[in-house]
Write a protein that holds these residues in place. Structure first.
Motif, mmCIF file in Angstrom:
data_model
loop_
_atom_site.group_PDB
_atom_site.id
_atom_site.type_symbol
_atom_site.label_atom_id
_atom_site.label_comp_id
_atom_site.label_asym_id
_atom_site.label_seq_id
_atom_site.Cartn_x
_atom_site.Cartn_y
_atom_site.Cartn_z
ATOM 1 N N ASN A 177 -2.946 -17.068 5.224
ATOM 2 C CA ASN A 177 -1.412 -17.397 5.169
ATOM 3 C C ASN A 177 -0.903 -17.433 6.651
ATOM 4 O OD1 ASN A 177 -0.704 -16.634 2.249
ATOM 5 N ND2 ASN A 177 -1.926 -14.882 2.999
ATOM 6 N N ASP A 178 0.263 -17.812 6.877
ATOM 7 C CA ASP A 178 0.850 -18.060 8.199
ATOM 8 C C ASP A 178 1.568 -16.911 8.598
ATOM 9 O OD1 ASP A 178 0.673 -20.831 8.034
ATOM 10 O OD2 ASP A 178 2.507 -21.139 6.975
ATOM 11 N N ILE A 179 2.004 -16.151 7.649
ATOM 12 C CA ILE A 179 2.636 -14.633 7.828
ATOM 13 C C ILE A 179 2.025 -13.675 6.931
ATOM 14 C CG2 ILE A 179 4.762 -13.267 8.044
ATOM 15 C CD1 ILE A 179 5.958 -16.554 8.036
ATOM 16 N N THR A 180 1.949 -12.477 7.509
ATOM 17 C CA THR A 180 1.350 -11.222 6.653
ATOM 18 C C THR A 180 2.162 -10.033 6.796
ATOM 19 O OG1 THR A 180 -1.053 -11.743 6.698
ATOM 20 C CG2 THR A 180 -0.640 -9.743 6.605
ATOM 21 N N VAL A 181 2.735 -9.465 5.865
ATOM 22 C CA VAL A 181 3.538 -8.140 5.717
ATOM 23 C C VAL A 181 2.638 -7.209 4.888
ATOM 24 C CG1 VAL A 181 5.621 -7.271 4.595
ATOM 25 C CG2 VAL A 181 5.327 -9.812 5.388
ATOM 26 N N MET A 182 2.367 -6.180 5.396
ATOM 27 C CA MET A 182 2.003 -4.828 4.787
ATOM 28 C C MET A 182 2.933 -4.019 4.597
ATOM 29 S SD MET A 182 -1.206 -2.560 5.813
ATOM 30 C CE MET A 182 -2.465 -3.345 4.776
ATOM 31 N N SER A 183 3.413 -3.573 3.376
ATOM 32 C CA SER A 183 3.946 -2.218 3.226
ATOM 33 C C SER A 183 3.079 -0.954 3.023
ATOM 34 C CB SER A 183 5.037 -2.608 1.824
ATOM 35 O OG SER A 183 4.113 -2.501 0.709
ATOM 36 N N ILE A 184 3.953 0.268 3.559
ATOM 37 C CA ILE A 184 3.489 1.276 3.357
ATOM 38 C C ILE A 184 4.687 2.336 2.946
ATOM 39 C CG2 ILE A 184 2.680 3.522 4.732
ATOM 40 C CD1 ILE A 184 1.530 1.327 6.619
ATOM 41 N N PHE A 185 4.399 2.643 1.739
ATOM 42 C CA PHE A 185 5.289 3.318 0.896
ATOM 43 C C PHE A 185 4.723 4.214 -0.338
ATOM 44 C CE2 PHE A 185 8.595 3.591 -2.530
ATOM 45 C CZ PHE A 185 9.633 4.430 -2.116
ATOM 46 N N VAL A 186 4.781 5.735 0.011
ATOM 47 C CA VAL A 186 4.467 6.267 -1.461
ATOM 48 C C VAL A 186 5.521 6.612 -2.249
ATOM 49 C CG1 VAL A 186 3.591 8.641 -1.710
ATOM 50 C CG2 VAL A 186 3.055 7.810 0.557
ATOM 51 N N ASN A 187 5.429 5.822 -3.372
ATOM 52 C CA ASN A 187 6.418 5.674 -4.224
ATOM 53 C C ASN A 187 6.226 6.538 -5.421
ATOM 54 O OD1 ASN A 187 8.116 4.004 -6.064
ATOM 55 N ND2 ASN A 187 6.476 3.556 -7.479
ATOM 56 N N PRO A 188 7.488 7.543 -5.500
ATOM 57 C CA PRO A 188 7.589 8.849 -6.255
ATOM 58 C C PRO A 188 7.771 8.327 -7.606
ATOM 59 C CG PRO A 188 9.638 8.101 -5.170
ATOM 60 C CD PRO A 188 8.664 7.424 -4.552
ATOM 61 N N THR A 189 8.050 7.189 -8.317
ATOM 62 C CA THR A 189 8.183 7.010 -9.550
ATOM 63 C C THR A 189 6.765 6.625 -10.267
ATOM 64 O OG1 THR A 189 8.729 4.545 -9.283
ATOM 65 C CG2 THR A 189 10.517 6.164 -9.190
ATOM 66 N N GLN A 190 5.709 6.479 -9.544
ATOM 67 C CA GLN A 190 4.593 6.339 -10.229
ATOM 68 C C GLN A 190 3.607 7.448 -10.249
ATOM 69 O OE1 GLN A 190 3.512 3.217 -7.221
ATOM 70 N NE2 GLN A 190 1.590 3.898 -7.441
ATOM 71 N N PHE A 191 4.279 8.641 -9.906
ATOM 72 C CA PHE A 191 3.386 9.894 -9.925
ATOM 73 C C PHE A 191 3.947 10.575 -11.166
ATOM 74 C CE2 PHE A 191 2.754 8.712 -5.558
ATOM 75 C CZ PHE A 191 1.375 9.216 -5.381
ATOM 76 N N ASN A 192 3.201 11.066 -12.119
ATOM 77 C CA ASN A 192 3.557 11.742 -12.990
ATOM 78 C C ASN A 192 3.037 13.416 -12.755
ATOM 79 O OD1 ASN A 192 0.918 11.296 -13.392
ATOM 80 N ND2 ASN A 192 1.028 11.936 -15.431
ATOM 81 N N THR A 246 0.822 -1.155 0.020
ATOM 82 C CA THR A 246 0.033 -0.049 0.088
ATOM 83 C C THR A 246 0.925 1.220 0.102
ATOM 84 O OG1 THR A 246 -0.166 0.568 2.513
ATOM 85 C CG2 THR A 246 -1.670 -1.322 1.546
ATOM 86 N N MET A 247 0.247 2.386 -0.224
ATOM 87 C CA MET A 247 1.025 3.816 -0.100
ATOM 88 C C MET A 247 0.399 4.416 1.177
ATOM 89 S SD MET A 247 2.022 5.341 -3.853
ATOM 90 C CE MET A 247 0.150 5.709 -4.385
ATOM 91 N N GLY A 248 -0.156 3.522 2.094
ATOM 92 C CA GLY A 248 -0.513 4.025 3.239
ATOM 93 C C GLY A 248 -1.968 4.900 3.223
ATOM 94 N N ALA A 249 -2.185 5.771 4.313
ATOM 95 C CA ALA A 249 -3.510 6.363 4.551
ATOM 96 C C ALA A 249 -4.561 5.538 4.407
ATOM 97 C CB ALA A 249 -3.678 7.383 3.421
ATOM 98 N N LEU A 250 -4.363 4.339 5.250
ATOM 99 C CA LEU A 250 -5.141 3.247 5.205
ATOM 100 C C LEU A 250 -6.679 3.651 5.502
ATOM 101 C CD1 LEU A 250 -3.089 0.581 6.953
ATOM 102 C CD2 LEU A 250 -2.998 1.283 4.808
ATOM 103 N N HIS A 251 -7.698 2.650 4.837
ATOM 104 C CA HIS A 251 -8.902 2.751 4.866
ATOM 105 C C HIS A 251 -9.707 1.401 4.914
ATOM 106 C CE1 HIS A 251 -9.170 1.809 0.779
ATOM 107 N NE2 HIS A 251 -8.506 2.835 0.329
ATOM 108 N N GLU A 252 -10.828 1.124 5.175
ATOM 109 C CA GLU A 252 -11.371 -0.159 5.208
ATOM 110 C C GLU A 252 -11.004 -1.286 4.066
ATOM 111 O OE1 GLU A 252 -15.260 -0.373 6.708
ATOM 112 O OE2 GLU A 252 -15.380 1.600 7.665
ATOM 113 N N GLY A 253 -11.083 -0.474 3.137
ATOM 114 C CA GLY A 253 -10.779 -1.180 1.613
ATOM 115 C C GLY A 253 -9.207 -1.993 1.872
ATOM 116 N N HIS A 254 -8.193 -1.306 2.340
ATOM 117 C CA HIS A 254 -6.664 -1.965 2.730
ATOM 118 C C HIS A 254 -7.040 -2.949 3.886
ATOM 119 C CE1 HIS A 254 -5.448 2.265 1.225
ATOM 120 N NE2 HIS A 254 -4.807 1.366 0.591
ATOM 121 N N LEU A 255 -7.848 -2.681 4.983
ATOM 122 C CA LEU A 255 -7.866 -3.490 5.827
ATOM 123 C C LEU A 255 -8.704 -4.888 5.676
ATOM 124 C CD1 LEU A 255 -8.834 -0.922 8.850
ATOM 125 C CD2 LEU A 255 -6.405 -1.729 8.263
ATOM 126 N N SER A 256 -9.406 -4.951 4.494
ATOM 127 C CA SER A 256 -10.198 -5.992 3.882
ATOM 128 C C SER A 256 -9.238 -6.950 3.550
ATOM 129 C CB SER A 256 -11.387 -5.563 3.215
ATOM 130 O OG SER A 256 -10.861 -5.043 1.916
#
Length: 282
Positions: free
Chosen positions: A48-63, A29-39
């Motif tokens: 899954n046995d393990i869950t990883v969530m990333s929070i990163f506002v990725n600069p290269t996908q913004f034009n 994700t890019m953060g600013a989580l809402h119920e959609g992310h939480l679902s």
């Protein structure tokens, strides 16, 4: 809840678990989580046995540099929301330097034409940025399954193509759009809307539903014209595009084929904020 800011620490933690054949679910994700992310998070935790969530506002996908600057960054609140779902979550919240190591540029990707439609036409380089960050995150986390919302349906199809092309052993799971009670598709950008703008934005889904009904007995061209005219009645909206495309190829269509699944895709501006949505038409 464990929070990692460096990929070296995260991979050191995950490596022995991977060697034990533990399944890893990943929610980028890019953060600013809402119920959609939480679902998405809840689905990963269940599967899954393990869950990883990333929070990163990725600069290269913004034009649009202004869009990047104004994108909400709410890590502390995000962690609170995740904690309310489960404490058994691993958070990866890297810096730009940790991801890009001083070279904040996109790799060039080809997705068999998926990248040239809709968002690709209106946001040059966007899907190179998406591919760059998703591929790097997949290489770091090495997930078994990765979860993406269907609000960004084109992105979902592109990530599936990326995984196929690079032969990554990852199942990409598309999850239904999570909506406000008004019907507005949940998005981190909704936080930037005024209360009045947010209320008015419910119109987007209403028009999409009307398009779905119209599509049953009218041509593709007539349905597009109807949607275009509908938005013209509301000057607070600026319609960037409405397109009807084959779900698999994302190619715009002119004539209906009963063997194909069609989806309507829309991008509009309200209060100078760009919102996207889509709907299955058949």
């Amino acid at each position: 809840m464990l929070i990692f800011n460096k990929k070296s620490n995260l991979t050191a933690f995950l490596s022995p678990l991977i060697s034990q054949n533990k399944t890893i679910g990943f929610v980028p994700t890019m953060g600013a989580l809402h119920e959609g992310h939480l679902s998405l998070l809840e689905k990963s935790l269940a599967e899954n046995d393990i869950t990883v969530m990333s929070i990163f506002v990725n600069p290269t996908q913004f034009n649009n540099s202004e869009d990047l600057e104004k994108y909400p960054r709410t890590l502390e609140k995000d962690v609170e929301k995740m904690s309310a779902v489960s404490k058994n979550i691993i958070v990866y919240a890297p810096t730009v330097e940790d991801i890009y190591e001083g070279n904040t540029t996109s790799q060039a990707f080809e997705y068999d034409g998926l990248e040239h439609q809709m968002e690709g036409q209106h946001r040059p380089g966007h899907f190179d940025g998406v591919g760059t960050i998703v591929k790097r995150l997949f290489e770091i986390v090495q997930p078994t399954k990765a979860y993406f919302g269907e609000k960004d349906f084109q992105q979902l199809q592109i990530v599936k193509k990326l995984v196929s092309k690079y032969e990554m052993p990852i199942a990409v799971i598309g999850c239904a759009i999570f909506r406000e009670t008004s019907g507005l598709a949940m998005s981190s950008r909704n936080e930037r809307l005024s209360p009045e703008g947010k209320a008015k934005s419910a119109l987007i889904f209403s028009i999409l539903n009307d398009a779905k009904t119209h599509f049953k007995s009218h041509s593709i061209k007539e349905t597009i014209e109807t949607v275009t005219e509908a938005f013209k009645k509301y000057p607070e909206f600026e319609l960037e595009y409405f397109e009807i495309a084959d779900e698999e190829t994302l190619l715009s269509s002119e004539d209906k084929d009963e063997n194909k699944k069609y989806r309507g895709f829309v991008a509009v501006f309200i209060e100078n904020i760009r919102l996207i949505d889509n709907i299955s038409l058949n």
